[in-house]
Design a protein around this motif. Structure first.
Motif, PDB file in Angstrom:
ATOM      1  N   TRP A 127      70.133  39.027  81.939  1.00  0.00           N
ATOM      2  CA  TRP A 127      69.540  39.949  82.722  1.00  0.00           C
ATOM      3  C   TRP A 127      68.447  38.713  82.136  1.00  0.00           C
ATOM      4  CZ3 TRP A 127      64.725  42.680  80.163  1.00  0.00           C
ATOM      5  CH2 TRP A 127      64.096  43.217  81.252  1.00  0.00           C
ATOM      6  N   ASN A 173      73.705  43.323  75.650  1.00  0.00           N
ATOM      7  CA  ASN A 173      73.402  44.562  76.811  1.00  0.00           C
ATOM      8  C   ASN A 173      74.706  45.064  77.410  1.00  0.00           C
ATOM      9  OD1 ASN A 173      72.247  44.112  80.291  1.00  0.00           O
ATOM     10  ND2 ASN A 173      71.707  45.738  79.392  1.00  0.00           N
ATOM     11  N   ASN A 177      73.542  43.769  83.219  1.00  0.00           N
ATOM     12  CA  ASN A 177      72.166  43.337  84.181  1.00  0.00           C
ATOM     13  C   ASN A 177      72.453  41.516  84.191  1.00  0.00           C
ATOM     14  OD1 ASN A 177      71.172  41.958  86.409  1.00  0.00           O
ATOM     15  ND2 ASN A 177      69.565  43.412  85.628  1.00  0.00           N
ATOM     16  N   TYR A 370      70.391  33.737  86.264  1.00  0.00           N
ATOM     17  CA  TYR A 370      71.304  35.217  85.984  1.00  0.00           C
ATOM     18  C   TYR A 370      71.249  33.993  84.428  1.00  0.00           C
ATOM     19  CZ  TYR A 370      69.297  38.088  88.307  1.00  0.00           C
ATOM     20  OH  TYR A 370      68.509  39.008  88.850  1.00  0.00           O
TER      21      TYR A 370
END
Length: 402
Positions: A127, A173, A177, A370
């Protein structure tokens, strides 16, 4: 304004690409441009009616004043019950703090624990805000590239290789994402085994997409798999993605009492408590059975499948179907080196994204933001019709490349 007036830690970071994309989209729309926005990671569903009503009722009851910095007892009890019921994690209200969104919890956690010389492991693709949050807190982000052939998962070998005596945190995570990557219980066990060998490493779990997954059943939480990590794990979550409550700005963190106390102290000198009526709405969200969620997830799955199929039909683009969240992270390496009708050569994924915006009227985000290229992130948190039209425009723009 002279750069010298701005602190070094702020000069080290850059604006959020997601926020910049939202601003750019609004600018183009105001200019009358026809743009399909596939960049913003925000559910397109309305907040469920019973949650909205709970917020309105709190206002009608006069619950419009300051709350305790850590959040109302009712909400912290609801969070504790949720963590026990859904994740098998036991926390008391004093081990929980309510924040102004999950992003707030993540930033504050780094603020109260990271100093110059500390390293924070950030698996990539990541992210966009993780590395810059670390930099803003005077730490050093250590990016660990996760390969597409590993489904963009952090492997135990890569984690082991990244850990040094200076490692302070691992940011973890899942679903992720931008890739939507998920982990099995066995894969989590292998990562936990590495972490147990390095007691100086704390774990910051970002669980914001936990309910948006397309596997049959969610694996146990990393902390449920290895309770021995409890005294060095901070569990971060919120109501924004699961309940379509992005604008309500409610997140939370649960963890060791000393870290929660430090978060409380920092928050008392910065934002104070979160919105009182938003907290009342979050209580209703967490205490309800979320009967709407299976239908929402089925819709996200349909959108994922449609976008994956259409993107894979476009020469030069390769898309995998993610296990969760509402993003695709297609590889666009097949477009690098091609020339636009104006004669410009596409040299990076950022060039590809700009071309798709200008020639196709489709907004996506470059993989450069990213940490892994050449890819782009495409949000599927929008209607099937917009996804189909967006992919049609991408295909048309790509067909014009030489």
């Amino acid at each position: 304004m002279s750069p010298s007036r701005i602190s070094r830690r702020i000069r080290r970071i850059k604006p959020s690409p997601s926020s910049a994309a939202a601003d750019r989209f609004a600018e183009l729309r105001r200019a009358g441009k026809d743009i399909i926005n596939l960049a913003i990671g925000e559910p397109d569903f309305d907040t469920p009616a019973h949650i909205r009503e709970a917020g309105c009722n709190a206002i009608k009851r006069g619950e419009t004043r300051y709350t305790p910095v850590a959040g109302t007892l009712a909400l912290r009890e609801a969070i504790a019950a949720k963590l026990q019921r859904e994740n098998g994690l036991s926390y008391s209200p004093r081990e929980i703090i309510v924040t102004v969104g999950a992003k707030h919890a993540l930033f504050n956690a780094l603020s109260v624990t990271v100093e110059e010389g500390h390293e924070v492991i950030v698996p990539a693709p990541y992210w966009v805000s993780y590395p810059d949050m670390v930099l803003a807190c005077d730490g050093t982000p250590v990016t660990v590239t996760c390969k597409e052939e590993d489904d963009f998962r952090l492997t135990p070998e890569a984690l082991e290789a990244a850990i040094t005596p200076a490692t302070r945190w691992l940011v973890f995570n899942s679903p992720t994402n931008p890739t939507g990557t998920t982990y099995t219980a066995g894969q989590l066990r292998a990562l936990a085994d590495v972490l147990m060998r390095h007691p100086q490493v704390m774990v910051l779990t970002d669980d914001i997409y936990e309910h948006i997954r397309f596997t049959d059943a969610a694996p146990p939480h990393l902390l449920a798999i290895e309770p021995g990590l409890r005294d060095r794990t901070l569990v971060v979550n919120g109501v924004s993605k699961t309940y379509a409550m992005t604008g309500w700005r409610i997140g939370y963190a649960a963890g060791p009492a000393d870290i929660i106390a430090a978060l409380d102290m920092l928050q008392s000198q910065s934002t104070s408590g979160a919105s009182s009526m938003s907290q009342a709405a979050a209580v209703a969200a967490l205490n309800s059975d979320a009967a709407f969620l299976p239908d929402w997830v089925a819709t996200y799955r349909q959108r994922r499948d449609t976008a994956t199929r259409l993107l894979n039909d476009i020469p030069g683009i390769r898309a995998r179907a993610p296990g969760g969240a509402f993003y695709l992270y297609p590889h666009c390496g097949g477009l690098i080196g091609k020339r636009t009708p104006e004669g410009k050569t596409l040299e990076t994924d950022n060039d590809v994204v700009i071309y798709l915006l200008e020639a196709g009227g489709v907004m996506v985000l470059a993989g450069t933001a990213y940490g892994v290229s050449p890819y782009f992130r495409m949000s599927t948190a929008t209607s099937i019709e917009k996804i189909e039209e967006g992919c049609r425009r991408i295909a048309s723009a790509v067909a014009k490349l030489a």
